[in-house]
Design an enzyme around this catalytic site. Structure first.
Site, mmCIF file in Angstrom:
data_model
loop_
_atom_site.group_PDB
_atom_site.id
_atom_site.type_symbol
_atom_site.label_atom_id
_atom_site.label_comp_id
_atom_site.label_asym_id
_atom_site.label_seq_id
_atom_site.Cartn_x
_atom_site.Cartn_y
_atom_site.Cartn_z
ATOM 1 N N ASP A 1 -10.612 -2.196 -4.829
ATOM 2 C CA ASP A 1 -11.183 -0.882 -5.144
ATOM 3 C C ASP A 1 -10.191 0.271 -4.963
ATOM 4 O O ASP A 1 -10.165 1.202 -5.763
ATOM 5 C CB ASP A 1 -12.486 -0.640 -4.378
ATOM 6 C CG ASP A 1 -12.325 -0.794 -2.881
ATOM 7 O OD1 ASP A 1 -11.289 -1.329 -2.443
ATOM 8 O OD2 ASP A 1 -13.223 -0.373 -2.149
ATOM 9 N N ARG B 1 0.879 -1.172 0.000
ATOM 10 C CA ARG B 1 0.000 0.000 0.000
ATOM 11 C C ARG B 1 0.917 1.222 0.000
ATOM 12 O O ARG B 1 1.975 1.189 0.622
ATOM 13 C CB ARG B 1 -0.908 -0.028 1.227
ATOM 14 C CG ARG B 1 -1.735 -1.325 1.283
ATOM 15 C CD ARG B 1 -2.805 -1.294 2.340
ATOM 16 N NE ARG B 1 -3.217 -2.639 2.703
ATOM 17 C CZ ARG B 1 -4.237 -3.296 2.139
ATOM 18 N NH1 ARG B 1 -4.944 -2.748 1.180
ATOM 19 N NH2 ARG B 1 -4.538 -4.510 2.541
ATOM 20 N N ASP C 1 -12.325 -10.450 -1.205
ATOM 21 C CA ASP C 1 -13.582 -9.959 -0.611
ATOM 22 C C ASP C 1 -14.806 -10.032 -1.526
ATOM 23 O O ASP C 1 -15.935 -9.944 -1.042
ATOM 24 C CB ASP C 1 -13.405 -8.507 -0.148
ATOM 25 C CG ASP C 1 -12.261 -8.351 0.844
ATOM 26 O OD1 ASP C 1 -11.964 -9.338 1.544
ATOM 27 O OD2 ASP C 1 -11.660 -7.271 0.911
ATOM 28 N N ASP D 1 -15.994 -7.810 -3.390
ATOM 29 C CA ASP D 1 -16.810 -6.623 -3.130
ATOM 30 C C ASP D 1 -16.759 -5.588 -4.253
ATOM 31 O O ASP D 1 -16.971 -4.405 -4.017
ATOM 32 C CB ASP D 1 -16.358 -5.980 -1.805
ATOM 33 C CG ASP D 1 -14.887 -5.586 -1.834
ATOM 34 O OD1 ASP D 1 -14.181 -6.005 -2.764
ATOM 35 O OD2 ASP D 1 -14.452 -4.850 -0.939
ATOM 36 N N ARG E 1 -13.311 -7.246 4.874
ATOM 37 C CA ARG E 1 -13.215 -5.791 5.018
ATOM 38 C C ARG E 1 -14.576 -5.228 5.401
ATOM 39 O O ARG E 1 -15.022 -5.493 6.483
ATOM 40 C CB ARG E 1 -12.642 -5.145 3.773
ATOM 41 C CG ARG E 1 -11.593 -4.150 4.232
ATOM 42 C CD ARG E 1 -10.479 -3.901 3.348
ATOM 43 N NE ARG E 1 -10.827 -3.121 2.186
ATOM 44 C CZ ARG E 1 -9.960 -2.314 1.601
ATOM 45 N NH1 ARG E 1 -8.753 -2.174 2.107
ATOM 46 N NH2 ARG E 1 -10.273 -1.657 0.521
ATOM 47 N N THR F 1 -9.040 -9.646 -5.346
ATOM 48 C CA THR F 1 -9.306 -9.477 -3.912
ATOM 49 C C THR F 1 -10.141 -10.661 -3.433
ATOM 50 O O THR F 1 -10.991 -11.154 -4.176
ATOM 51 C CB THR F 1 -10.047 -8.150 -3.611
ATOM 52 O OG1 THR F 1 -10.581 -8.197 -2.285
ATOM 53 C CG2 THR F 1 -11.195 -7.874 -4.557
#
Ligand code: ATP
Length: 325
Positions: free
Chosen positions: A106, A75, A131, A133, A175, A129
């Site tokens: 995202d 990150r 997730d 999402d 998350r 990912t």
């Protein structure tokens, strides 16, 4: 048709199983179409620092079955600033990169959109990912592997819960999304599923435990992380307070959900969207995420792909209610 000569490829944000399969697909299909590939290590962090290297057919040999990402991931706070992004652009120019493929979630796509608007460089995203999402794809790369890891673990927890007549609260990742908890809760036969998308009423949980079958020796409550009702330890504390007779235990599955050999589904998904990403760049697409919707390649603008999925299929919640009797 756009004349793309050199694609910069990176993974960014949280890692997910299947990222390597996506890297392989992008590298191999770019070479197939006569385009060079430059690997960028550690996402935006490496882009800013100039950690770039040429990739060839061989550099992605024997990785399709490996979890994690050979390009590493990170990150980067610096990339959130215009100065950081300018430095990144200078590095890409230095290495003759004229298009990007970003594999991530995202945040990665928000960064890609900002970058591409400031500097005239087309970016295509691949949904990497666990997730699940993101809008614009039925499944993200890594989700299938992660949910299978979860049910493997919960099956084991169920064995010991059953032997000791215990109630387990199992916390899974996601998350801000309950999609991992919901699907694995159904698959593992959980009695209750607590997800951020539907408000948690702890009294309703108590009620269920009170009125539920008394002859059931083990009980599993599946909980998504980051819910407003608190983490698994907090929920466990409240249940113990209300039902001191319950032998209650907590299991937070944590990072095992991110690792491991990608499932066949994830490898095929990664391979399909990886090839489609290169073909999309050649066809002149930019600032879009490539996903699969109803088993067909789908192109979704970044600003739409990053819209958080707040709605859960109500059928799923009903299934939990019906099957937990
Ligand atoms: P996961 O969902 O698996 O965590 P992610 O891609 O959402 O993956 P983030 O940490 O949110 O992971 O984002 C990855 C990186 O993207 C950030 O560290 C940052 O460098 C960059 N980024 C995120 N949002 C922005 C933004 N609005 N502008 C510029 N860069 C951004």
């Amino acid at each position: 048709m756009t004349q793309i000569k050199n694609i910069g490829l990176y993974t960014s944000g949280g890692d997910s199983p299947g990222m390597n399969a996506a890297i392989r697909a992008v590298v191999r299909s770019a070479i197939y179409y006569g385009i060079e590939v430059t690997g960028i290590r550690r996402g935006y962090e490496g882009m800013i620092k100039g950690d770039l290297f040429p990739m060839d057919r061989k550099s992605v040999s024997n990785i399709i079955q490996r979890g994690g990402t050979i390009l590493k991931t990170a990150r980067s706070e610096q990339f959130r600033t215009p100065e950081g992004r300018k430095q990144a652009y200078e590095q890409l120019k230095k290495h003759n990169v004229d298009a990007l493929v970003a594999i991530g979630g995202d945040g990665t796509f928000r960064g890609a959109k900002a970058f591409s608007e400031e500097f005239d460089i087309p970016v295509i995203g691949l949904p990497g990912t666990i997730d699940n999402d993101l809008c614009g794809t039925d499944f993200t790369i890594g989700y299938d592997t992660a949910i299978n890891t979860v049910i493997d673990a919960v099956d084991k927890i169920r064995d010991t819960a059953e032997s000791h007549d215990r109630l387990f609260i199992v916390e899974v990742m996601g998350r801000d999304s309950g999609l991992i908890a919901l699907r694995t809760g159904i698959a593992a036969g959980a009695e209750t599923i607590l997800i951020p998308e539907s408000p948690t009423d702890i009294n309703a949980v108590f009620d269920k435990l009170e009125k539920g079958r008394k002859d059931k020796s083990s009980k599993i409550i599946m909980l998504a992380e980051n819910g407003e009702a608190g983490d698994a330890f907090e929920i466990g504390r409240q249940i113990k307070e209300k039902f001191p007779n319950y032998d209650t235990r907590v299991s937070v599955l944590g990072h095992i959900q991110r690792g491991g050999r990608p499932s066949c589904m994830d490898r095929v998904l990664a391979s399909r969207v990886g090839v489609a990403a290169v073909e999309a760049l050649i066809a002149g697409h930019r600032n879009e995420m490539i996903g699969l919707i109803h088993n067909e390649i789908a192109y979704t603008p970044f600003e739409h792909a990053t819209k958080h999925i707040a709605e859960i299929n109500p059928d799923f919640l009903k299934i939990v209610e019906i099957l937990a009797i």
